[in-house]
Design a protein around this motif. Structure first.
Motif, PDB file in Angstrom:
ATOM      1  N   VAL A  57      -2.850  -4.167  17.330  1.00 18.68           N
ATOM      2  CA  VAL A  57      -3.772  -3.841  16.243  1.00 18.68           C
ATOM      3  C   VAL A  57      -3.228  -4.455  14.964  1.00 18.68           C
ATOM      4  N   PRO A  58      -4.127  -4.717  13.983  1.00 20.94           N
ATOM      5  CA  PRO A  58      -3.647  -5.293  12.718  1.00 20.94           C
ATOM      6  C   PRO A  58      -2.586  -4.395  12.086  1.00 20.94           C
ATOM      7  N   VAL A  59      -1.650  -5.023  11.420  1.00 20.99           N
ATOM      8  CA  VAL A  59      -0.512  -4.286  10.875  1.00 20.99           C
ATOM      9  C   VAL A  59      -0.974  -3.217   9.892  1.00 20.99           C
ATOM     10  N   SER A  60      -2.130  -3.434   9.217  1.00 21.11           N
ATOM     11  CA  SER A  60      -2.623  -2.463   8.240  1.00 21.11           C
ATOM     12  C   SER A  60      -2.985  -1.139   8.891  1.00 21.11           C
ATOM     13  N   GLN A  61      -3.260  -1.158  10.188  1.00 22.48           N
ATOM     14  CA  GLN A  61      -3.647   0.081  10.868  1.00 22.48           C
ATOM     15  C   GLN A  61      -2.462   0.815  11.483  1.00 22.48           C
ATOM     16  N   MET A  62      -1.285   0.262  11.304  1.00 19.25           N
ATOM     17  CA  MET A  62      -0.103   0.895  11.899  1.00 19.25           C
ATOM     18  C   MET A  62       0.571   1.787  10.865  1.00 19.25           C
TER      19      MET A  62
END
Lengths: 406, 93
Positions: A360-365
């Motif tokens: 998943v995109p890093v922004s969602q981690m």
């Protein structure tokens, strides 16, 4: 306009000649390509060897891998066929450009391998002349990246001008052709284009606009020219990236996920003791022990945090400072944090693998899954091979390893 | 970023009608000269470790073993592409 058009034609013809005329015959085939009438074997003819293959990296992302070779500068002399040193050159291109950390696949002479890392350095040479029609000048030892004089013109519109190119030992000519003059009295193509866009129009006297700066630089090379002499381009200093060594493993690593502080892992004759795990800092302290329990090496791996993934996505991969902090290398063993990212090959968000195994995109981690639950995910490679470029290849000493492309 | 790796022969390779083949790195492929009279390489081919063979790469004018095998030229830029591939296409026509 007519004059400029004519100039373009003249320059084009001169460049073409400069590219296609053979250089002086030298002992080896470095910096040269196969003859224009070389034969060509299409992948369809020998698909097992030549067709691109797909192999996954550690996280199952497939990379295309292409093998092939060329023969260059071969000739018939005294009734015998001769291929000079460097004339038979095998190439392999795989997933190594994506990362040194995610177990990217490569095939080395038919054998599947995992790319583990490399050492690069600037090859720098000072005060030398690159002569036209002569062999390119290596910036460091024989076989490193070189400068070739591709064009020289004396007294054209009262300006002595010349151009050069970087060229790899495998014959690949790379990076912008740069045009130089004896003094700094000129503007680069970019500057001309910029001025034109700003409504500046063309600067007089127009012909000089065709000549570039006496210096040029990018992220991977730089050149400072002193002057163009009748003998060739006199260079004050030039530097470019080349590779010193790389590391690879033919065996897959031991994957030890969710290791808590205090645990000990067995790896052949070695043991890896995890001393501490800090998910906040993204660090793990480890000891490498021999079979008797003696400490051979000690290191705190990391930090590997979301912040590093977010803000330094390319630095993580390319930094020669950050990258080595993520692993402990001792002789032919490597203990590494199990990095779980999918670096974009160009623009686009860095993707991280979450604990469920999805990218998943890093922004969602909100955490680094390598440290999920206060435990660390580690990898242990037991047979790391360090291969020195421009040195005999340990697995077949008739051959030496060479740069393909930086 | 670095892509690719190359492996090249350290010493010159000499072939004639007696010593007529040479193994590539780790025996992955082999260059075989089938018919050579000291002046022209009428017939030569490539074999690989998988048992595949190329067509005859020589002919009545062949004066060298220069060849591009596979799509490596794509990675080596326009000079291999224009010089060799163009010529190879012409030869097919």
């Amino acid at each position: 306009m007519e004059k400029r058009g004519l100039l373009h034609i003249v320059l084009s013809v001169v460049f073409l000649l400069a590219f296609t005329l053979p250089g002086n015959a030298e002992e080896n085939a470095h910096y040269k390509l196969p003859s224009p009438d070389a034969s060509f074997v299409a992948p369809e003819e020998m698909p097992e060897l030549l067709a691109p293959k797909l192999l996954p990296n550690r996280h199952g992302i497939e990379r295309g891998i292409t093998e092939g070779f060329m023969i260059r500068q071969s000739s018939i002399e005294d009734g015998k066929i001769r291929i000079p040193p460097g004339g038979l050159i095998y190439f392999t291109f795989g997933g190594e450009g994506f990362s040194n950390l995610n177990g990217e696949p490569l095939i080395i002479a038919g054998k599947e391998a995992i790319w583990l890392g490399k050492k690069e350095a600037m090859a720098i040479k000072k005060d030398f002349i690159v002569a036209q029609g002569k062999r390119p000048v290596p910036l460091c030892e024989e076989g490193t990246i070189a400068l070739a004089n591709t064009f020289s013109m004396e007294g054209f519109l009262n300006v002595r001008s010349a151009a050069f190119q970087f060229v790899f030992a495998n014959g690949y000519r790379t990076w912008d052709l740069s045009v130089v003059i004896p003094s700094g009295y000129a503007r680069s193509r970019n500057a001309i284009a910029y001025g034109y866009l700003q409504g500046e129009g063309m600067i007089t006297p127009p012909p000089l606009q065709f000549f570039g700066d006496p210096f040029d630089a990018s992220a991977t090379f730089f050149v400072v020219v002193d002057s163009v002499t009748p003998q060739g381009i006199k260079i004050k200093e030039a530097g470019a990236l080349d590779m010193i060594w790389f590391k690879t493993s033919y065996d897959k690593p031991i994957v030890a996920n969710d290791v808590a502080a205090g645990q000990t892992l067995q790896a052949g004759k070695y043991r890896v003791k995890v001393l501490s795990v800090d998910p906040e800092l993204g660090t793990v302290g480890i000891n490498l022990l021999d079979s008797k329990g003696n400490v051979l090496a000690e290191k705190t791996l990391g930090p590997l945090t979301l912040d590093i993934y977010r803000n330094q996505k390319h630095i993580l991969e390319h930094s020669t400072i950050i990258r080595p902090t993520l692993s402990l290398d001792y002789e032919n063993i490597r203990v590494q944090i199990n990095t779980k990212f999918d670096m974009p090959f160009g623009p686009g968000p860095m993707k991280l693998m979450n604990e469920a195994g999805d990218f998943v995109p890093v922004s969602q981690m909100n955490e680094v899954s390598s440290f999920y639950g206060g435990k660390v995910d580690l990898l242990i490679y037991e047979d790391v091979r360090k291969m020195e470029l421009r040195n005999p290849w340990s697995e077949d000493t008739r051959f030496i390893l060479q740069t393909a492309y930086i | 970023m670095m892509t690719g790796l190359a492996i090249e022969n350290a010493e010159a390779i000499t072939l004639d009608s007696k010593t007529n083949s040479y193994d590539g790195p780790r025996g992955l492929f082999k260059i075989v000269v089938d018919e050579f009279d000291g002046k022209v390489i009428r017939s030569w081919h490539i074999e690989d470790t998988y048992g595949e063979k190329s067509r005859n790469l020589g002919d009545a004018q062949c004066g060298s073993l220069d060849t591009v095998v596979g799509e490596v030229g794509l990675y080596l830029g326009g000079h291999v592409m224009t010089n060799v591939y163009h010529q190879a296409l012409d030869n097919l026509n």
